[in-house]
Design an enzyme around this catalytic site. Structure first.
Site, PDB file in Angstrom:
ATOM      1  N   ASP A  44       0.817  -1.216   0.000  1.00 47.06           N
ATOM      2  CA  ASP A  44       0.000   0.000   0.000  1.00 47.06           C
ATOM      3  C   ASP A  44       0.852   1.269   0.000  1.00 47.06           C
ATOM      4  OD1 ASP A  44      -2.017  -1.828   0.348  1.00 47.06           O
ATOM      5  OD2 ASP A  44      -2.890  -0.857   2.110  1.00 47.06           O
ATOM      6  N   HIS A 190       3.795  -2.356   3.018  1.00 49.39           N
ATOM      7  CA  HIS A 190       3.783  -1.009   2.443  1.00 49.39           C
ATOM      8  C   HIS A 190       5.030  -0.750   1.587  1.00 49.39           C
ATOM      9  CE1 HIS A 190       0.899  -0.734   5.717  1.00 49.39           C
ATOM     10  NE2 HIS A 190       0.353   0.284   5.060  1.00 49.39           N
TER      11      HIS A 190
HETATM   12 ZN   LIG Z   1      -2.611   3.172   3.116  1.00 53.08          ZN
END
Ligand SMILES: [Zn+2]
Length: 237
Positions: A44, A190
């Site tokens: 992400d 991430h």
């Molecule tokens: Zn996010």
């Protein structure tokens, strides 16, 4: 917290709550015991300069992942966005400025999603099938809205809330993923939002181990499709 707001972080801390979540929200995808092994890595908040490092790794192992991109970075890094798609990975919509959706109006939520999709279409010539709410926080009416817009709302496996953004070290990220790994896991990591050397290093170490265990690395949409096929058209999540 208002009853119509879902904060998936709370569900991650309190597993007994998860059964109450609307079944349309993708999180734990269960595959039959006899199934081949599949895992879905999701990244992400990119694209960023760390994304190509992950893309290199996934290319080396001929593996696929899903990248939930933030619109402002899609516009900033169009070449990386394009590379994600060209190398066979999936792109999901993760809003333009990464707001907490429970704090903005429905019109603002629409704008976040639409401007991101326009950026993805412009730079990568594709459109995404998945939407992931920042922080896993959204109003139930946003679930309805994103479905009207043609997305499925995809979160992650409750026990794969790895918290790599806490910078626990590559060893801890590696351990947190491996300890909880099971067939059909959707792992939340991430490639943006901070320095991600630890995440890249952990993924690099996870690859040989998971491949040796027989895991195949697929996208979220592929995982859903596999689940639907293996469960004879019945989604078990
Ligand atoms: Zn996010």
């Amino acid at each position: 917290m208002a009853a119509d707001i879902v904060d998936f972080r709370e569900f991650c801390e309190n597993p007994e709550l998860v059964d109450n979540l609307d079944h349309r929200i993708i999180r734990d995808v269960r595959l039959p015991d006899e199934s081949e092994l599949y895992v879905c890595f999701t990244f992400d908040d990119g694209p960023t300069e760390y994304t190509p490092l992950l893309l290199d790794l996934f290319k080396q192992y001929d593996a696929k992942a899903t990248f939930f991109v933030v619109g402002e970075f899609v516009d900033e890094f169009p070449d990386i966005t394009r590379r994600i798609v060209e190398e066979g990975h999936e792109i999901g919509n993760h809003t333009y400025f990464h707001p907490n959706l429970s704090t903005i109006t429905n019109d603002e939520v629409d704008k976040e999603i639409i401007t991101t999709e326009e950026a993805i279409i412009t730079h990568a010539k594709t459109r995404s099938q998945l939407f992931r709410a920042p922080y896993g926080v959204f109003r139930m009416e946003t679930l309805e809205r994103v479905e009207e817009m043609g997305y499925r709302l995809a979160l992650w496996s409750r026990d794969m809330y790895v918290r790599d953004w806490e910078y626990p070290g590559a060893d801890a990220i590696f351990d947190r993923v491996l300890e909880n790994m099971k067939n059909g896991s959707i792992v939340l990591l991430h490639d943006g939002g901070g320095e991600r050397e630890q995440t890249v290093e952990a993924v690099k170490r996870l690859f040989p181990i998971l491949l040796n265990e027989g895991y195949q690395f697929v996208t979220v949409s592929e995982l859903i499709e596999i689940s639907e096929q293996k469960n004879a058209g019945k989604m078990k999540i």
